[in-house]
Design a protein around this motif. Structure first.
Motif, short mmCIF file in Angstrom:
data_model
loop_
_atom_site.label_atom_id
_atom_site.label_comp_id
_atom_site.label_asym_id
_atom_site.label_seq_id
_atom_site.Cartn_x
_atom_site.Cartn_y
_atom_site.Cartn_z
N ARG A 21 51.93 41.09 31.07
CA ARG A 21 52.84 39.95 31.15
C ARG A 21 52.03 38.69 31.44
NH1 ARG A 21 55.69 43.50 34.57
NH2 ARG A 21 55.12 42.20 36.36
N PRO A 22 52.31 37.59 30.76
CA PRO A 22 51.51 36.37 31.00
C PRO A 22 51.44 35.97 32.47
CG PRO A 22 52.83 36.11 29.04
CD PRO A 22 53.26 37.41 29.65
N ARG A 23 52.59 35.96 33.14
CA ARG A 23 52.58 35.55 34.55
C ARG A 23 51.78 36.54 35.40
NH1 ARG A 23 55.78 32.60 38.32
NH2 ARG A 23 55.73 33.57 40.38
N GLY A 24 51.95 37.84 35.12
CA GLY A 24 51.21 38.84 35.88
C GLY A 24 49.72 38.78 35.60
N ALA A 25 49.35 38.53 34.33
CA ALA A 25 47.93 38.41 33.98
C ALA A 25 47.30 37.22 34.68
CB ALA A 25 47.77 38.28 32.47
N ARG A 26 48.04 36.13 34.77
CA ARG A 26 47.54 34.95 35.47
C ARG A 26 47.32 35.24 36.95
NH1 ARG A 26 51.45 29.94 35.09
NH2 ARG A 26 52.70 31.35 36.39
N ALA A 27 48.28 35.92 37.57
CA ALA A 27 48.13 36.26 38.99
C ALA A 27 46.96 37.22 39.20
CB ALA A 27 49.43 36.89 39.51
N ALA A 28 46.79 38.19 38.29
CA ALA A 28 45.69 39.14 38.42
C ALA A 28 44.34 38.43 38.27
CB ALA A 28 45.83 40.24 37.38
N LEU A 29 44.26 37.50 37.34
CA LEU A 29 43.02 36.73 37.16
C LEU A 29 42.66 36.00 38.45
CD1 LEU A 29 40.75 35.40 35.46
CD2 LEU A 29 42.43 33.68 34.78
N PHE A 30 43.64 35.31 39.03
CA PHE A 30 43.37 34.59 40.27
C PHE A 30 43.00 35.55 41.39
CE2 PHE A 30 46.59 31.11 38.84
CZ PHE A 30 45.66 30.64 37.93
N ALA A 31 43.70 36.70 41.45
CA ALA A 31 43.44 37.67 42.51
C ALA A 31 42.02 38.22 42.42
CB ALA A 31 44.46 38.81 42.45
N LEU A 32 41.52 38.42 41.22
CA LEU A 32 40.15 38.92 41.03
C LEU A 32 39.11 37.95 41.56
CD1 LEU A 32 40.45 40.42 37.43
CD2 LEU A 32 39.90 41.71 39.51
N LEU A 33 39.47 36.68 41.66
CA LEU A 33 38.52 35.64 42.09
C LEU A 33 38.66 35.28 43.57
CD1 LEU A 33 38.87 33.30 38.98
CD2 LEU A 33 36.96 34.81 39.50
N LEU A 34 39.58 35.92 44.28
CA LEU A 34 39.80 35.58 45.68
C LEU A 34 38.68 36.12 46.56
CD1 LEU A 34 43.67 36.12 46.03
CD2 LEU A 34 42.42 33.95 45.82
N SER A 35 38.28 35.32 47.53
CA SER A 35 37.21 35.68 48.45
C SER A 35 37.72 36.60 49.55
CB SER A 35 36.62 34.41 49.06
OG SER A 35 35.67 34.72 50.06
N ARG A 36 36.80 37.32 50.18
CA ARG A 36 37.15 38.14 51.34
C ARG A 36 36.96 37.36 52.64
NH1 ARG A 36 37.30 43.81 50.26
NH2 ARG A 36 36.82 44.28 48.08
N GLU A 37 36.34 36.17 52.57
CA GLU A 37 36.13 35.35 53.76
C GLU A 37 37.38 34.52 54.03
OE1 GLU A 37 32.46 33.17 53.59
OE2 GLU A 37 31.49 34.73 52.39
#
Length: 607
Positions: A377-393
């Motif tokens: 889903r476009p919205r889900g793919a966008r959220a997943a892309l952002f989530a993959l780039l989130l830091s652990r700090e």
């Protein structure tokens, strides 16, 4: 299949295409000039003036008018196809983009097959189109580069083929994506469009002549000449297309068997074509006839863009009996040998093996429940892309969440946080396949929304002031899919000394990325330098001072080199990261970035 050898052959094919195009244009101009010279000569003779076929002024006007029209038409089409040319071709032929989240059973099966093949091939999953008005069995792949490819199938392909047969057709089209055929095919469409314009211009003049009374005779004569010459040009164009595409179809058939190790799949699809047909009825199909899986029209053997179906089946499986196989009788598979390739890691570039496909299916099946549907889903793919780039700090994560919330609201922030928790439970080696599955859904957003996604990704990456290997490759792949460079962008010419320095610096960077100690990094560099395109490379011991912008510029220069140079460079890059026998996610991600920049699909590897 030798990927880099195929690219070199495609380059040579482009040069031959340009030569044949030039000869066709010269022939058309000569015919028009001779016709005009005869007409004007007879008119001069009637007025008592000497008749002659040599009229330099007339030749100049003919060359400017006819040659200019053909060239303008070809350049217009080339410019139109320069960016997202695959999608343009699919839409022009009446294609409908298939949503990645489709609930149609047949379309869902097609998307799944394409996903599996893309993960196995190491490229982002191509967007899929369906030609709803076409009942014949056919398909094509189009795009200037693997990252810009689309796959289109007819409604008949979805309805008439089983999964194995559909997979054989998709594997055939992936072969065209991986061996450099697509760019040549797009250029062929552009070249022939200019020739077709002659016929269109002639018909326009004939229509104008009908409403001009007695004064319309000159227009009618000119229109008739353009129509006749246009048809001569179309005939020449069909000969060019036939010569360019026939052998490429045999290669793609063999590659499909090699990819799937299932000759019955593609042979069965061809047998269904023999029974049902593959004709494309859209009026624009002639320009793209050389791109299809099966012949788009009934033509003589001289003009056919595809070999006879029976011959293609016999090459795949000599024991195949078309009518018996359709009835479900006699099964006797055969192995189709692929052409000999280059040695080393580069030999696997552009290759898809049954093991790769099995691994791709297993990887998708092992993902958490519902995650694939989210990525489709476009919205889900966008959220997943952002989530993959989130830091652990925590402090950096807070800044990143603020960026997401300002652009897309608190709901998107919460969705990204939930997805991040799921994605962090997966091995690091799953990040690239997840990205490959998400990218095609992102392309469903309108242009403005795609630009906003790119801007947010840039902000997320910049939040901590440094760029990781995954962040770097994610940005490269994202821009290649959502904001591709024009296909006609000229290759830069780089001096050999500059290329030598770039090779040394790239291999040094990869060596440092995979080895904490300098002596280990130097050993990896030395081993890789032995197979690099240049001798006597010097190791750079400085780990810093190499920004992502520097790497972009380095890779852009190296991408301008010949296919054989790039083959040796890809081997050297792989040699660096695999020197110690361990492949870390960071090394694989940097290797993927290098392969993407060098226009070389990376074989499926695991960290």
């Amino acid at each position: 299949m030798d990927f880099f050898g195929a690219q070199e052959r495609a380059r040579r094919g482009t040069r031959w295409l340009m030569l044949w195009f030039a000869l066709a244009v010269v022939g058309i101009v000569a015919v028009v000039y001779l016709a005009l010279a005869l007409v004007t000569g007879m008119s001069a003779e009637a007025q008592g003036e000497p008749a002659t076929l040599w009229r330099p002024v007339l030749l100049g006007w003919t060359l400017a008018g006819v040659g200019g029209l053909i060239l303008a038409g070809s350049l217009y089409k080339l410019a139109r196809l320069a960016r997202n040319g695959g999608a343009t071709i699919a839409l022009d032929l009446g294609g409908r983009p298939v949503s990645r989240s489709t609930t149609d059973v047949r379309e869902r099966r097609l998307v799944n097959v394409v996903d599996e093949m893309a993960i196995a091939a190491g490229i982002p999953a191509p967007p899929v189109y369906v030609l709803d008005a076409e009942a014949g069995i056919n398909a094509f792949a189009a795009g200037a580069r693997p990252a810009e490819a689309v796959i289109a199938v007819t409604r008949g392909t979805l309805e008439q083929l089983d999964r194995d047969q559909l997979q054989g057709v998709v594997a055939h089209e992936f072969s065209h994506i991986l061996n450099g055929d697509m760019r040549l095919n797009l250029r062929l469409v552009a070249v022939l469009h200019g020739i077709l314009l002659l016929t269109l211009a002639g018909r326009t003049l004939l229509r104008s002549a009908r409403g001009s009374g007695r004064n319309g005779a000159p227009l009618a004569i000119a229109g008739m000449m353009l129509v006749v010459c246009g048809y001569l040009g179309v005939f020449a164009g069909k000969l060019i297309k036939a010569g360019v595409s026939r052998q490429r179809e045999f290669l793609a058939d063999a590659s499909a068997v090699q990819f799937t190790r299932n000759p019955q799949g593609i042979a069965g699809a061809l047998a269904r074509i023999a029974d049902i047909g593959s004709n494309i009825h859209h009026p624009g199909a002639e320009e793209a006839s050389h791109m299809f899986f099966g012949s788009g029209a009934k033509l003589s053997s001289l003009l056919a863009t595809h070999p006879p179906v029976e011959e293609r089946i016999r090459r795949i499986d000599p024991a195949w009996k078309v009518r018996e196989r359709i009835r479900g009788k006699a099964r006797s598979p055969s192995d189709a040998a692929a052409p000999a390739g280059v040695s080393g890691f580069a030999a696997g570039v552009g290759q898809v093996s049954p093991e790769h496909l099995d691994h791709g299916r297993a990887l998708i099946a092992a993902l958490p429940d519902g995650l694939v549907e989210v990525l489709h889903r476009p919205r889900g793919a966008r959220a997943a892309l952002f989530a993959l780039l989130l830091s652990r700090e925590a402090d950096i994560l807070t800044r990143q969440f603020d960026v997401i919330e300002v652009r897309f609201g608190a709901e998107m922030r919460a969705e990204c946080a939930e997805l991040a928790a799921t994605l962090r439970s997966l091995p690091a080696g799953r990040r690239l396949p997840l990205l490959d599955l998400a990218l095609p859904a992102l392309s469903e957003f309108p242009e403005g929304a795609r630009d906003e996604i790119v801007a947010v990704v840039d902000a997320l990456v910049a939040a901590d002031g440094r760029t990781s290997a995954f962040e770097y490759v994610a940005r490269r792949l994202l821009r290649a899919v959502l904001d591709p460079a024009p296909a006609g962008a000229p290759h830069i010419r780089v001096p050999a000394a500059r290329l030598r320095a770039d090779v040394a610096r790239l291999l040094s960077l990869l060596a440092h990325a995979g080895h904490a100690r300098e002596d280990e990094a130097r050993a990896a560099f030395t081993a890789a330098a032995a197979i690099a395109p240049f001798d006597g490379l010097e190791f750079e011991s400085d780990r810093k001072g190499f920004s992502s912008a520097d790497l972009d510029a380095t890779l852009a220069r190296l991408a301008s080199a010949t296919p054989r140079f790039r083959a040796r460079l890809v081997d050297a890059c792989a040699g660096v990261v695999s020197h110690d026998g361990h492949l870390h996610a960071t090394e694989l991600e940097l290797l993927r970035a290098c392969c993407q920049a060098l226009d070389a699909p990376m074989p499926l590897l695991e960290a």
